[in-house]
Motif scaffolding. Structure first.
Motif, PDB file in Angstrom:
ATOM      1  N   ASN A 138      31.305  74.713 -66.695  1.00 15.57           N
ATOM      2  CA  ASN A 138      31.576  73.465 -66.462  1.00 15.57           C
ATOM      3  C   ASN A 138      32.115  73.546 -65.056  1.00 15.57           C
ATOM      4  N   ASN A 139      31.838  72.426 -64.461  1.00 17.26           N
ATOM      5  CA  ASN A 139      32.167  72.165 -62.919  1.00 17.26           C
ATOM      6  C   ASN A 139      32.660  70.930 -62.803  1.00 17.26           C
ATOM      7  N   SER A 140      33.899  70.757 -62.176  1.00 14.27           N
ATOM      8  CA  SER A 140      34.526  69.250 -62.083  1.00 14.27           C
ATOM      9  C   SER A 140      34.522  69.178 -60.535  1.00 14.27           C
ATOM     10  N   SER A 141      34.278  67.840 -60.102  1.00 11.13           N
ATOM     11  CA  SER A 141      34.368  67.487 -58.666  1.00 11.13           C
ATOM     12  C   SER A 141      34.887  66.190 -58.457  1.00 11.13           C
ATOM     13  N   PHE A 142      35.792  65.904 -57.571  1.00 10.35           N
ATOM     14  CA  PHE A 142      35.976  64.541 -57.108  1.00 10.35           C
ATOM     15  C   PHE A 142      35.049  64.178 -56.000  1.00 10.35           C
ATOM     16  N   LEU A 143      34.686  62.839 -56.197  1.00 13.07           N
ATOM     17  CA  LEU A 143      33.555  62.149 -55.137  1.00 13.07           C
ATOM     18  C   LEU A 143      34.109  60.996 -54.437  1.00 13.07           C
ATOM     19  N   GLY A 144      33.623  60.646 -53.270  1.00 14.30           N
ATOM     20  CA  GLY A 144      33.579  59.710 -52.440  1.00 14.30           C
ATOM     21  C   GLY A 144      32.407  59.387 -51.748  1.00 14.30           C
ATOM     22  N   GLY A 145      32.245  58.041 -51.277  1.00  7.81           N
ATOM     23  CA  GLY A 145      30.898  57.928 -50.759  1.00  7.81           C
ATOM     24  C   GLY A 145      30.797  56.514 -50.195  1.00  7.81           C
ATOM     25  N   VAL A 146      29.506  56.153 -49.725  1.00  4.03           N
ATOM     26  CA  VAL A 146      28.995  54.803 -49.389  1.00  4.03           C
ATOM     27  C   VAL A 146      27.904  54.443 -49.943  1.00  4.03           C
ATOM     28  N   GLY A 147      27.485  53.081 -50.138  1.00  3.29           N
ATOM     29  CA  GLY A 147      26.363  52.832 -50.633  1.00  3.29           C
ATOM     30  C   GLY A 147      25.916  51.487 -50.241  1.00  3.29           C
ATOM     31  N   VAL A 148      24.559  51.419 -50.369  1.00  2.00           N
ATOM     32  CA  VAL A 148      24.127  49.871 -50.086  1.00  2.00           C
ATOM     33  C   VAL A 148      23.261  49.403 -51.043  1.00  2.00           C
ATOM     34  N   TYR A 159      30.028  62.553 -51.372  1.00  2.76           N
ATOM     35  CA  TYR A 159      30.378  64.025 -51.057  1.00  2.76           C
ATOM     36  C   TYR A 159      31.231  64.286 -52.154  1.00  2.76           C
ATOM     37  N   LEU A 160      30.884  65.507 -52.999  1.00  7.25           N
ATOM     38  CA  LEU A 160      31.382  66.112 -54.064  1.00  7.25           C
ATOM     39  C   LEU A 160      32.323  67.219 -53.833  1.00  7.25           C
ATOM     40  N   ALA A 161      33.729  67.171 -53.899  1.00 10.52           N
ATOM     41  CA  ALA A 161      34.304  68.409 -53.665  1.00 10.52           C
ATOM     42  C   ALA A 161      34.689  68.991 -54.702  1.00 10.52           C
ATOM     43  N   GLY A 162      34.108  70.122 -55.160  1.00 12.27           N
ATOM     44  CA  GLY A 162      34.459  70.803 -56.310  1.00 12.27           C
ATOM     45  C   GLY A 162      35.889  71.135 -56.347  1.00 12.27           C
ATOM     46  N   VAL A 163      36.551  71.339 -57.733  1.00  6.28           N
ATOM     47  CA  VAL A 163      37.775  71.574 -58.121  1.00  6.28           C
ATOM     48  C   VAL A 163      37.746  72.827 -59.005  1.00  6.28           C
ATOM     49  N   THR A 164      36.702  73.198 -59.680  1.00  5.36           N
ATOM     50  CA  THR A 164      36.367  74.430 -60.464  1.00  5.36           C
ATOM     51  C   THR A 164      36.084  75.534 -59.858  1.00  5.36           C
ATOM     52  N   ASP A 165      36.788  76.649 -60.070  1.00  7.72           N
ATOM     53  CA  ASP A 165      36.345  77.818 -59.612  1.00  7.72           C
ATOM     54  C   ASP A 165      35.256  78.546 -60.706  1.00  7.72           C
ATOM     55  N   ASN A 176      30.846  72.347 -52.660  1.00  8.03           N
ATOM     56  CA  ASN A 176      31.037  71.191 -52.098  1.00  8.03           C
ATOM     57  C   ASN A 176      29.475  70.587 -51.872  1.00  8.03           C
ATOM     58  N   VAL A 177      29.208  69.393 -52.319  1.00 13.11           N
ATOM     59  CA  VAL A 177      28.029  68.973 -52.284  1.00 13.11           C
ATOM     60  C   VAL A 177      27.684  67.513 -51.458  1.00 13.11           C
ATOM     61  N   SER A 178      26.698  67.337 -50.530  1.00 13.97           N
ATOM     62  CA  SER A 178      26.434  66.214 -50.166  1.00 13.97           C
ATOM     63  C   SER A 178      25.270  65.695 -50.668  1.00 13.97           C
TER      64      SER A 178
END
Length: 187
Positions: A138-148, A159-165, A176-178
């Motif tokens: 299991n992998n948790s991430s916080f994300l932020g972004g822009v869309g149209v 952009y997903l910043a992983g918090v799970t080791d 870290n995922v783009s």
């Protein structure tokens, strides 16, 4: 006459409901970079994803849920020990809250959003010809972004910043995922 009025009200309510809730499929392309200081070198890899979304529109705000299947690839290596190639794929679910910042009229809008992403890896390949590599499923991430939104299409960058080791052996390995995605709104 009553049937005509009932049919007109039904058409108006269906149109209003279609503007309130939108659903559709989406495809995505992602670039996964390992985030670690415990390995001597690391390199990013790319993967694809497919899924669907449901969006609830509330004036300038919206909430969106996504469910799909995605793949991530990346490499890490330790000097003198070897290189490990990770291929992780499985269920991907996201909850997003956003704000429509630039309305484009009937053409669409520009959006900013934040949220949470959860992945459950059902197909794990951590290959280094030396030994078995354990990976957290299991992998948790916080994300932020822009869309149209353009007509019935949605185009997003997040952009997903992983918090799970992901490495339970004591070393630190996060992702870290783009992510670039394109969706189509049926409603």
């Amino acid at each position: 006459m009553k049937k005509f009025i009932l049919a007109a009200l039904l058409c108006i309510s269906v149109n209003g409901f279609a503007q309130l809730i939108q659903i559709g499929p989406q495809v995505s392309y992602n670039i996964t970079s390992p985030n670690t200081d415990d390995f001597s070198s690391k390199s990013a890899g790319n993967g694809m994803g497919v899924g669907g979304f449901v969006r609830l529109n509330l004036l300038l705000f919206y909430a969106q849920g996504e469910l799909g299947y995605s793949e991530s690839k990346f490499n890490v290596s330790q000097t003198g020990i070897g290189e490990t190639e990770y291929k992780l794929s499985g269920t991907d679910a996201a909850l997003i809250a956003g704000f429509k910042i630039v309305p484009l009229g009937k053409l669409g809008n520009v959006r900013l959003f934040v949220g949470y992403d959860w992945k459950n890896y059902s197909d794990i390949s951590a290959n280094n010809s030396l030994n078995y590599i354990a990976v957290e499923k299991n992998n948790s991430s916080f994300l932020g972004g822009v869309g149209v939104d353009l007509w019935k299409f949605t185009i997003d960058y997040r952009y997903l910043a992983g918090v799970t080791d992901l490495d339970p052996s004591g070393r630190s390995l996060k992702t870290n995922v783009s992510n670039f995605s394109v969706g189509f709104k049926f409603l």
